[in-house]
Write a protein that holds these residues in place. Structure first.
Motif, PDB file in Angstrom:
ATOM      1  N   ALA A 257      -8.545  -5.826  -5.141  1.00 17.55           N
ATOM      2  CA  ALA A 257      -9.225  -6.252  -3.925  1.00 17.55           C
ATOM      3  C   ALA A 257      -8.228  -6.735  -2.878  1.00 17.55           C
ATOM      4  N   THR A 258      -7.018  -6.170  -2.908  1.00 14.80           N
ATOM      5  CA  THR A 258      -5.992  -6.584  -1.958  1.00 14.80           C
ATOM      6  C   THR A 258      -5.973  -5.726  -0.701  1.00 14.80           C
ATOM      7  N   GLY A 259      -6.317  -4.450  -0.842  1.00 14.78           N
ATOM      8  CA  GLY A 259      -6.198  -3.525   0.279  1.00 14.78           C
ATOM      9  C   GLY A 259      -4.778  -3.102   0.551  1.00 14.78           C
ATOM     10  N   HIS A 260      -3.870  -3.421  -0.368  1.00 18.17           N
ATOM     11  CA  HIS A 260      -2.454  -3.071  -0.213  1.00 18.17           C
ATOM     12  C   HIS A 260      -2.046  -2.138  -1.346  1.00 18.17           C
ATOM     13  N   PRO A 261      -1.251  -1.102  -1.061  1.00 22.14           N
ATOM     14  CA  PRO A 261      -0.867  -0.143  -2.109  1.00 22.14           C
ATOM     15  C   PRO A 261      -0.241  -0.766  -3.347  1.00 22.14           C
ATOM     16  N   THR A 262       0.512  -1.866  -3.189  1.00 25.68           N
ATOM     17  CA  THR A 262       1.134  -2.481  -4.367  1.00 25.68           C
ATOM     18  C   THR A 262       0.098  -3.055  -5.316  1.00 25.68           C
ATOM     19  N   GLY A 263      -1.087  -3.363  -4.793  1.00 21.18           N
ATOM     20  CA  GLY A 263      -2.148  -3.855  -5.666  1.00 21.18           C
ATOM     21  C   GLY A 263      -2.560  -2.809  -6.680  1.00 21.18           C
ATOM     22  N   VAL A 264      -2.425  -1.541  -6.329  1.00 20.07           N
ATOM     23  CA  VAL A 264      -2.767  -0.448  -7.235  1.00 20.07           C
ATOM     24  C   VAL A 264      -1.676  -0.239  -8.274  1.00 20.07           C
ATOM     25  N   THR A 265      -0.438  -0.070  -7.820  1.00 17.33           N
ATOM     26  CA  THR A 265       0.660   0.211  -8.752  1.00 17.33           C
ATOM     27  C   THR A 265       0.898  -0.962  -9.701  1.00 17.33           C
ATOM     28  N   GLN A 266       0.764  -2.169  -9.188  1.00 14.80           N
ATOM     29  CA  GLN A 266       0.885  -3.359 -10.036  1.00 14.80           C
ATOM     30  C   GLN A 266      -0.169  -3.356 -11.127  1.00 14.80           C
ATOM     31  N   GLY A 267      -1.398  -3.026 -10.740  1.00 12.54           N
ATOM     32  CA  GLY A 267      -2.493  -3.028 -11.708  1.00 12.54           C
ATOM     33  C   GLY A 267      -2.325  -1.989 -12.793  1.00 12.54           C
ATOM     34  N   LEU A 268      -1.859  -0.795 -12.420  1.00 12.08           N
ATOM     35  CA  LEU A 268      -1.676   0.266 -13.402  1.00 12.08           C
ATOM     36  C   LEU A 268      -0.612  -0.105 -14.434  1.00 12.08           C
ATOM     37  N   GLU A 269       0.337  -0.910 -14.031  1.00 11.68           N
ATOM     38  CA  GLU A 269       1.352  -1.365 -14.978  1.00 11.68           C
ATOM     39  C   GLU A 269       0.859  -2.545 -15.812  1.00 11.68           C
ATOM     40  N   MET A 270       0.019  -3.357 -15.228  1.00 11.34           N
ATOM     41  CA  MET A 270      -0.422  -4.596 -15.868  1.00 11.34           C
ATOM     42  C   MET A 270      -1.560  -4.386 -16.866  1.00 11.34           C
TER      43      MET A 270
END
Length: 358
Positions: A257-270
């Motif tokens: 729910a960040t609206g920032h691309p790093t929110g996606v890549t971070q989540g996929l790793e986490m």
């Protein structure tokens, strides 16, 4: 005969960063339509992206924003005028406090006909399409004849009523996550929607709720609203912390729910293998990632979340029962005349939800 004024004050969007406060004709209620006196309209993150000219809203041959249009899709108001048949159709009378779904569904397409109205093929969203779906950054607003209208009882405060739309969207997102008691849930983003989701996830009583954001004030509010752990990824290694808390596996559920691309890549790793990744955000730019993580490496369950279908009554009921709150989320209010100042404040790190109150 209508007793509404002939003209009203409204914000009108003509193009990126070309929003003007003007006197415009007051909407009139036709057959099955309802006009409300707007009590409050929130400035959403998507409003900010549209204001700054995001290609999602203004690009292509058929842009989402069809200007000139009055923006604003987070609102509530008081019934000011009822078109023929509307009182009976919606069980309304002048003076009722109401809101409606963000979408004004066509009622005719495949999705509307099968009860999936929030995916309406026509997809007229209030505040984005001129004429057919004018928004609420104005003194008055009209609900179309196919609108889904909800009464807001006296047990809901004014600030809570202003949050019904984002809370309804948050309810749908949390429903999509199908959170279980033993889940470790990570919510990335503690803006208005994230703080609404924080409260709802806490009501689900997962094993652990971890909220991520780069704004310390928002993390402090998230902690008060039910987060077990809050992490600022700019100051701490969020991925390592989450994996250390889960014996190296990663979280069971990740909500973006960040609206920032790093929110996606971070989540996929986490997230752990076979985890549930819920994508809520509207992005101002394209997001790229290694899709093999989703399939070959982790076999993730990727779920989107759009609008708040069938969830407005849930949000209103939860507010009425004091199980959720607007406290700490609504931070600033401005008059329509002060739209420019309101938009400036909406960008400020001290602000969370900024309201326009005509």
């Amino acid at each position: 005969m209508s007793v509404l004024p002939e003209t009203m004050k409204a914000v009108v969007a003509y193009g990126p960063e070309d929003y003007r406060v003007k006197e415009v004709p007051t909407p009139k209620a036709g057959y099955g339509e309802v006009v409300i006196k707007v009590e409050a309209c929130g400035i959403c993150g998507s409003d900010l992206k549209a204001f700054h000219g995001s290609a999602m809203y203004w690009g292509g041959e058929d842009p989402w924003m069809k200007a000139p249009v009055i923006p604003g899709h987070e609102f509530y108001g008081i019934v000011a005028e009822l078109g023929e048949g509307a009182a009976e159709k919606y069980d309304l009378q002048v003076g009722d406090r109401v809101t409606t779904d963000q979408i004004n569904p066509c009622g005719k397409c495949k999705f509307c006909q099968t009860g999936k109205y929030w995916m309406c093929d026509v997809h007229n969203i209030y505040g984005f399409q001129k004429g057919v779906a004018e928004g609420a950054m104005a003194e008055y607003m009209k609900f179309g004849s196919t609108a889904r209208i909800y009464k807001i009882g006296d047990g809901v405060t004014a600030e809570e009523a202003a949050l019904v739309e984002p809370m309804a969207c948050a309810v749908h997102t949390v429903q999509r996550a199908t959170i279980e008691f033993e889940d470790v849930v990570v919510l990335a983003g503690a803006g208005t929607l994230g703080l609404c989701m924080t409260q709802l996830i806490a009501l689900k009583t997962p094993k652990k709720l971890i909220v991520l954001d780069t704004n310390e004030k928002r993390l402090s509010v998230a902690k008060k609203l039910g987060a077990d752990i809050v992490i600022n990824p700019l100051k701490e290694d969020a991925i390592k912390i989450v994996k250390d808390l889960t014996d190296g596996y990663g979280c069971d559920v990740y909500i973006e729910a960040t609206g920032h691309p790093t929110g996606v890549t971070q989540g996929l790793e986490m997230i752990r293998r076979l985890g549930r990744f819920i994508e809520f955000s509207v992005f101002g730019q394209e997001v790229t990632t290694d899709w093999s993580v989703i399939g070959d490496r982790k076999e993730l369950d990727i779920r989107g979340s759009h609008l708040g279908p069938y969830t407005y009554p849930i949000a209103i009921d939860l507010f009425e029962r004091n199980l959720i709150t607007s406290e700490g989320i609504v931070t600033h209010s401005f008059k329509v005349d002060d739209f420019a100042e309101a938009m400036e404040m909406a960008h400020h790190p001290e602000a969370i939800k900024v309201l326009l109150k005509p």
